[in-house]
Design a protein around this motif. Structure first.
Motif, PDB file in Angstrom:
ATOM      1  N   ALA A  30       4.777  -5.276  11.014  1.00 23.09           N
ATOM      2  CA  ALA A  30       3.423  -3.601  10.769  1.00 23.09           C
ATOM      3  C   ALA A  30       4.312  -3.442  10.350  1.00 23.09           C
ATOM      4  N   TRP A  31       5.476  -3.008   9.291  1.00 23.40           N
ATOM      5  CA  TRP A  31       5.620  -2.208   8.606  1.00 23.40           C
ATOM      6  C   TRP A  31       5.742  -2.462   7.151  1.00 23.40           C
ATOM      7  N   ARG A  33       2.801  -5.081   6.695  1.00 33.24           N
ATOM      8  CA  ARG A  33       2.001  -5.536   6.787  1.00 33.24           C
ATOM      9  C   ARG A  33       0.996  -3.637   6.156  1.00 33.24           C
ATOM     10  N   GLU A  34       1.979  -2.524   6.361  1.00 31.42           N
ATOM     11  CA  GLU A  34       1.818  -1.041   6.138  1.00 31.42           C
ATOM     12  C   GLU A  34       1.802  -0.994   4.273  1.00 31.42           C
ATOM     13  N   VAL A  35       3.169  -1.269   4.306  1.00 37.42           N
ATOM     14  CA  VAL A  35       3.316  -1.651   2.572  1.00 37.42           C
ATOM     15  C   VAL A  35       2.412  -2.383   2.241  1.00 37.42           C
ATOM     16  N   ALA A  37      -0.809  -3.073   2.345  1.00 29.98           N
ATOM     17  CA  ALA A  37      -1.928  -2.078   2.710  1.00 29.98           C
ATOM     18  C   ALA A  37      -1.979  -0.820   1.372  1.00 29.98           C
ATOM     19  N   ARG A  38      -0.434  -0.212   1.797  1.00 32.59           N
ATOM     20  CA  ARG A  38      -0.589   0.626   0.638  1.00 32.59           C
ATOM     21  C   ARG A  38       0.047   0.894  -0.520  1.00 32.59           C
ATOM     22  N   SER A  46      -5.743   1.324  -2.673  1.00 29.54           N
ATOM     23  CA  SER A  46      -4.636   1.519  -2.065  1.00 29.54           C
ATOM     24  C   SER A  46      -4.229   3.017  -2.657  1.00 29.54           C
ATOM     25  N   SER A  62       2.724  10.358  -1.919  1.00 30.15           N
ATOM     26  CA  SER A  62       4.076  10.255  -0.404  1.00 30.15           C
ATOM     27  C   SER A  62       5.329  10.144  -0.640  1.00 30.15           C
TER      28      SER A  62
END
Length: 239
Positions: A30-31, A33-35, A37-38, A46, A62
């Motif tokens: 999950a982490w 995939r978040e990275v 995307a961001r 992004s 961020s």
């Protein structure tokens, strides 16, 4: 426990204690995939792309992206400009830092969830704990061969080379492909350090071997364009 997913354009796998439930790896993927995307420069929405277009100021970034950009600047300075995430005529691309940083964070997520023994592999760049783990380093010109095998208990291994993606590593001082080395492998305490050091050293060419070897806590295995092999005395070779 073993699980593989394709994220950030890479196969990422985690192997570890068989007695732990598979859900232990859920926060890891999950982490990552978040990275992706961001921080992907290939996603127009992004944070990296928005910063590159001037839609965000430094004060609006961020904490994670601020940290990544600080690390990028540290390695730019340390490498004399060879490691650079913004080249003339190109957009901001911190991928050379993001992968190692993100996978190291993922390894820390496993550790805090009680996984004592694991091997987290992101396209050949590896973080290990509770070893020994045997890590093969691919031969730069013979894809069916290994050029060495390392034995790592707790640490990280990263290799920069031309065999997977061609001349994708550019020398930030010239903007041209780095061609002085065939491969550069770095063993370090964290994958953040190992991956960035391997990339920066590869971008520096032959001079990068001594530069990487002189960095605190780093061990090096390198093959230059003349097929000469270099390794530091403390390199953890498998028996």
């Amino acid at each position: 426990m073993r699980r593989v997913e394709h994220i950030m354009g890479l196969p990422i796998s985690v192997a570890g204690d068989a007695v732990l439930p598979g859900e232990a790896a859920d926060p890891v993927f999950a982490w990552l995939r978040e990275v992706d995307a961001r921080f992907s420069p290939f996603r127009p929405d992004s944070e990296v792309s928005r910063l590159d277009r001037g839609e965000l100021t430094e004060d609006e970034l961020s904490a994670d992206l601020t940290e990544v950009l600080r690390l990028c600047e540290d390695y730019r300075v340390a490498s004399g400009g060879a490691f650079r995430v913004r080249l003339p005529g190109r957009g901001l691309d911190p991928c050379a830092m993001v992968k190692g940083w993100a996978v190291q964070r993922a390894a820390e997520l496993l550790a805090v969830r009680g996984v004592r023994r694991f091997c987290l592999n992101a396209g050949g760049d590896v973080v290990t704990a509770g070893g020994p783990w045997r890590i093969g380093v691919r031969h730069p010109t013979r894809p069916d061969r290994l050029c060495t095998v390392l034995e790592i208990a707790d640490g990280a291994v990263a290799t920069s080379a031309r065999y997977e993606r061609g001349d994708h590593i550019l020398d930030g001082r010239t903007g041209r492909p780095a061609v002085g080395l065939l491969s550069m492998t770095v063993v370090a305490r964290s994958l953040t350090e190992a991956d960035a050091t391997a990339t920066a050293a590869f971008a520096m060419g032959a001079d990068g071997i001594a530069w990487a070897a002189a960095r605190d806590g780093c061990e090096v295995f390198a093959i230059d364009a003349e097929h000469r092999v270099f390794r530091t005395p403390g390199l953890p070779l498998a028996g």
